[in-house]
Design a protein around this motif. Structure first.
Motif, PDB file in Angstrom:
ATOM      1  N   ASP A 262      -4.491   6.109 -15.352  1.00 25.50           N
ATOM      2  CA  ASP A 262      -3.277   6.752 -14.849  1.00 25.50           C
ATOM      3  C   ASP A 262      -3.107   6.506 -13.348  1.00 25.50           C
ATOM      4  N   GLU A 263      -4.226   6.494 -12.606  1.00 24.42           N
ATOM      5  CA  GLU A 263      -4.149   6.250 -11.164  1.00 24.42           C
ATOM      6  C   GLU A 263      -3.644   4.843 -10.867  1.00 24.42           C
ATOM      7  N   ILE A 264      -4.135   3.873 -11.623  1.00 21.82           N
ATOM      8  CA  ILE A 264      -3.685   2.490 -11.421  1.00 21.82           C
ATOM      9  C   ILE A 264      -2.190   2.387 -11.704  1.00 21.82           C
ATOM     10  N   ILE A 265      -1.763   2.966 -12.819  1.00 25.16           N
ATOM     11  CA  ILE A 265      -0.350   2.883 -13.206  1.00 25.16           C
ATOM     12  C   ILE A 265       0.527   3.630 -12.206  1.00 25.16           C
ATOM     13  N   LYS A 266       0.080   4.792 -11.754  1.00 24.59           N
ATOM     14  CA  LYS A 266       0.853   5.545 -10.759  1.00 24.59           C
ATOM     15  C   LYS A 266       1.059   4.709  -9.503  1.00 24.59           C
ATOM     16  N   ARG A 267      -0.006   4.063  -9.035  1.00 25.78           N
ATOM     17  CA  ARG A 267       0.083   3.279  -7.817  1.00 25.78           C
ATOM     18  C   ARG A 267       0.858   1.975  -8.021  1.00 25.78           C
TER      19      ARG A 267
ATOM     20  N   LYS B  49       1.452  -9.615  -2.440  1.00 30.29           N
ATOM     21  CA  LYS B  49       1.924  -8.431  -3.153  1.00 30.29           C
ATOM     22  C   LYS B  49       1.146  -7.182  -2.706  1.00 30.29           C
ATOM     23  N   LEU B  50      -0.161  -7.317  -2.525  1.00 31.27           N
ATOM     24  CA  LEU B  50      -0.977  -6.203  -2.048  1.00 31.27           C
ATOM     25  C   LEU B  50      -0.491  -5.742  -0.677  1.00 31.27           C
ATOM     26  N   ALA B  51      -0.218  -6.672   0.205  1.00 29.11           N
ATOM     27  CA  ALA B  51       0.246  -6.318   1.548  1.00 29.11           C
ATOM     28  C   ALA B  51       1.583  -5.590   1.516  1.00 29.11           C
ATOM     29  N   ARG B  52       2.384  -5.863   0.480  1.00 32.39           N
ATOM     30  CA  ARG B  52       3.712  -5.248   0.385  1.00 32.39           C
ATOM     31  C   ARG B  52       3.711  -3.977  -0.466  1.00 32.39           C
ATOM     32  N   GLY B  53       2.539  -3.538  -0.937  1.00 28.55           N
ATOM     33  CA  GLY B  53       2.495  -2.249  -1.619  1.00 28.55           C
ATOM     34  C   GLY B  53       1.924  -2.232  -3.013  1.00 28.55           C
ATOM     35  N   ALA B  54       1.571  -3.370  -3.572  1.00 29.59           N
ATOM     36  CA  ALA B  54       1.020  -3.400  -4.926  1.00 29.59           C
ATOM     37  C   ALA B  54      -0.395  -2.819  -4.945  1.00 29.59           C
ATOM     38  N   VAL B  55      -0.829  -2.414  -6.121  1.00 27.21           N
ATOM     39  CA  VAL B  55      -2.209  -1.986  -6.308  1.00 27.21           C
ATOM     40  C   VAL B  55      -2.996  -3.138  -6.919  1.00 27.21           C
TER      41      VAL B  55
ATOM     42  N   ALA C 295       5.721   0.506 -14.006  1.00 28.13           N
ATOM     43  CA  ALA C 295       4.610  -0.365 -13.625  1.00 28.13           C
ATOM     44  C   ALA C 295       4.546  -1.619 -14.495  1.00 28.13           C
ATOM     45  N   ARG C 296       4.293  -2.743 -13.843  1.00 27.33           N
ATOM     46  CA  ARG C 296       4.073  -4.023 -14.531  1.00 27.33           C
ATOM     47  C   ARG C 296       2.729  -4.557 -14.044  1.00 27.33           C
ATOM     48  N   ILE C 297       1.757  -4.596 -14.955  1.00 25.43           N
ATOM     49  CA  ILE C 297       0.379  -4.915 -14.596  1.00 25.43           C
ATOM     50  C   ILE C 297       0.032  -6.344 -15.014  1.00 25.43           C
TER      51      ILE C 297
ATOM     52  N   PRO D  14      -9.504 -16.460   8.589  1.00 21.35           N
ATOM     53  CA  PRO D  14      -9.277 -15.023   8.398  1.00 21.35           C
ATOM     54  C   PRO D  14      -8.012 -14.777   7.600  1.00 21.35           C
ATOM     55  N   ARG D  15      -8.019 -13.701   6.826  1.00 23.21           N
ATOM     56  CA  ARG D  15      -6.893 -13.382   5.969  1.00 23.21           C
ATOM     57  C   ARG D  15      -6.113 -12.219   6.546  1.00 23.21           C
ATOM     58  N   ALA D  16      -4.828 -12.212   6.296  1.00 22.17           N
ATOM     59  CA  ALA D  16      -3.984 -11.156   6.817  1.00 22.17           C
ATOM     60  C   ALA D  16      -4.395  -9.806   6.248  1.00 22.17           C
ATOM     61  N   ALA D  17      -4.338  -8.786   7.078  1.00 21.41           N
ATOM     62  CA  ALA D  17      -4.680  -7.440   6.623  1.00 21.41           C
ATOM     63  C   ALA D  17      -3.662  -6.967   5.590  1.00 21.41           C
ATOM     64  N   ALA D  18      -4.186  -6.272   4.573  1.00 22.50           N
ATOM     65  CA  ALA D  18      -3.323  -5.734   3.517  1.00 22.50           C
ATOM     66  C   ALA D  18      -3.064  -4.271   3.825  1.00 22.50           C
ATOM     67  N   THR D  19      -1.922  -3.982   4.434  1.00 23.84           N
ATOM     68  CA  THR D  19      -1.689  -2.633   4.929  1.00 23.84           C
ATOM     69  C   THR D  19      -0.897  -1.757   3.970  1.00 23.84           C
ATOM     70  N   GLY D  20      -0.118  -2.350   3.056  1.00 19.63           N
ATOM     71  CA  GLY D  20       0.814  -1.556   2.282  1.00 19.63           C
ATOM     72  C   GLY D  20       0.312  -1.074   0.949  1.00 19.63           C
ATOM     73  N   GLY D  21      -0.609  -1.811   0.337  1.00 24.31           N
ATOM     74  CA  GLY D  21      -1.037  -1.495  -1.009  1.00 24.31           C
ATOM     75  C   GLY D  21      -2.327  -0.699  -1.052  1.00 24.31           C
ATOM     76  N   SER D  22      -2.979  -0.740  -2.193  1.00 21.55           N
ATOM     77  CA  SER D  22      -4.211   0.017  -2.368  1.00 21.55           C
ATOM     78  C   SER D  22      -5.101  -0.688  -3.381  1.00 21.55           C
ATOM     79  N   LEU D  23      -6.361  -0.276  -3.416  1.00 20.81           N
ATOM     80  CA  LEU D  23      -7.347  -0.800  -4.351  1.00 20.81           C
ATOM     81  C   LEU D  23      -7.860   0.333  -5.236  1.00 20.81           C
ATOM     82  N   VAL D  24      -8.183  -0.006  -6.493  1.00 21.64           N
ATOM     83  CA  VAL D  24      -8.876   0.918  -7.386  1.00 21.64           C
ATOM     84  C   VAL D  24     -10.036   0.127  -7.981  1.00 21.64           C
ATOM     85  N   LEU D  25     -11.236   0.349  -7.448  1.00 23.53           N
ATOM     86  CA  LEU D  25     -12.402  -0.455  -7.790  1.00 23.53           C
ATOM     87  C   LEU D  25     -13.380   0.371  -8.622  1.00 23.53           C
ATOM     88  N   VAL D  26     -13.663  -0.108  -9.833  1.00 28.27           N
ATOM     89  CA  VAL D  26     -14.506   0.618 -10.791  1.00 28.27           C
ATOM     90  C   VAL D  26     -15.855  -0.083 -10.890  1.00 28.27           C
TER      91      VAL D  26
END
Length: 430
Positions: free
Chosen positions: A59-64, A176-182, A70-72, A34-46
């Protein structure tokens, strides 16, 4: 430069065979750690087909990812590598991981990201997935974008074998996702966010007729899935993409029923499912874009597989559009402000539909066929039910749509059924 299209099964089979390290061709175990839950970040799935001018999603991806700072990091390992692209030397025709990575990086910079870089992992550079220098590159990013192609390539490049464990780079992205990344993605890049039983291919008619099989198959019409799933960023349901354009509602329903899932997020093209609190029980989603996201709910569904063929009854279809939210924990759709319940004003019957899942064999097949019938039924006061059929026969499947207590349609213009909530769906052979 051409963004990578879905590769042939034969091409991918060859690519995997030539990479000795890809012992992962065995179906990954569903018993992966099992993988640790990602509580801090978010997903943008197209759901695929992300257009260059879709400012709302970029714009939503960059904002998040932090707005102007932002560094993508762009990952395109789902594309063929340069060594397999005959047009690799032509920047106007190339369709490989490196040129697709450069394409998306330039788009994110165009939309205002401070920086965007290709993360150099693909079938030519599998070892980079465990490179400390690439991990350092990932650690410098505030957001990530996974491009399209074939999601199985992400499995073979970023996960380790049948154990289905994270490479160093994937572990870094997960942290990174768990710590707030998108984490964003389109097409295969959205599909790979799935947890257990990620779809690997198949069309709706074959899925309804033959069912699903664990594995990855060269035959693109055969419904396959990986029990170990993808990266497991999204946990509240299965994911499918290109749903309306490819008529994949049927395969999504069959895969969910076969594998014991009671919810599917079926994403349309050029439209995003934005997920807050991913990987937790509190996943909360919002829809952005020109089309929508279907939520297929199988909690009360009943399945029979008899002599005549496969039957499903009691499923429910919710179609969310721009600005709508969905509380996954409580299964509560929340139409966007500005939308109000639609009072059916038409008395016209629902048009006949003889190709509900847009068969590739039908030269006149239209995209969004399933949605078209559902919306037509929502808009008319003349019928409480409507039926549509598959183009193929032997057997031909009939889909029944029904407005029952609890169903509602929502509109922002007073006449168009945009958002649909809780339409009942049944599938049966004729």
């Amino acid at each position: 430069m051409t963004v990578s299209a879905r590769p042939s099964r034969r091409a991918l089979a060859y690519a995997c065979a030539t990479a000795v390290a890809l012992a992962v061709i065995a179906v990954p175990s569903a018993q992966a750690a099992p993988r640790a839950a990602a509580t801090g970040g978010s997903l943008v799935l197209v759901g695929g087909g992300l257009k260059e001018d879709n400012a709302e999603v970029y714009d939503e991806i960059i904002k998040r990812a932090g707005g102007p700072g932002a560094r993508i990091g762009v990952l395109t390992a789902a594309s063929v590598p340069e060594s397999q692209d005959p047009d690799a030397g032509d920047p106007d025709k190339c369709s490989n991981s490196a040129c697709n990575g450069a394409y998306y990086a330039s788009l994110f910079r165009k939309y205002g990201a401070a920086d965007a870089q290709w993360i150099p992992i693909d079938l030519d550079h599998i070892d980079n997935a465990d490179s400390d220098s690439v991990v350092a590159q990932v650690d410098s990013m505030t957001g990530f974008f996974f491009g399209g192609g074939d999601q199985y390539r992400y499995v073979t490049t970023l996960l380790h074998g049948s154990a289905h464990t994270d490479s160093k780079v994937l572990a870094a992205i997960r942290a990174k996702l768990a710590r707030g990344a998108v984490v964003a993605g389109s097409s295969a890049g959205a599909q790979i966010a799935s947890g257990p039983d990620m779809v690997t291919g198949g069309d709706s008619y074959r899925a309804l007729r033959d069912g699903s099989t664990p594995g990855y198959f060269e035959d693109p019409a055969r419904l396959g899935y990986l029990p170990g799933g993808g990266f497991g960023f999204l946990r509240s349901g299965l994911v499918d993409t290109h749903t309306g354009t490819e008529g994949r509602e049927g395969r999504a329903l069959r895969l969910a029923a076969d594998t014991g899932h009671d919810r599917v997020y079926a994403l349309d093209e050029n439209t995003a499912l934005v997920v807050d609190h991913p990987g937790t029980r509190r996943e909360d989603v919002t829809v952005l874009g020109t089309n929508g996201v279907a939520v297929l709910d199988l909690r009360g569904a009943r399945v029979r597989d008899g002599r005549a063929g496969w039957n499903l009854s009691g499923a429910r279809y919710t179609y969310l559009t721009d600005g709508d939210r969905y509380d996954a924990l409580h299964r509560r759709p929340l139409p966007a402000s500005g939308k109000h319940p639609l009072l059916p004003g038409s008395t016209a019957p629902v048009p006949a539909n003889g190709d509900v899942f847009r068969s590739t064999a039908d030269p006149a097949g239209l995209p969004y066929s399933f949605r078209t019938t559902a919306r037509a039924l929502a808009s008319t006061g003349a019928q409480a039910t409507a039926t549509a059929t598959t183009y193929e026969s032997g057997p031909r499947f009939r889909v029944t749509f029904a407005k029952r207590p609890g169903f509602s349609a929502w509109t922002s213009d007073g006449s168009t059924a945009q958002t649909l909530i809780g339409m009942w769906i049944a599938v049966a052979p004729q």
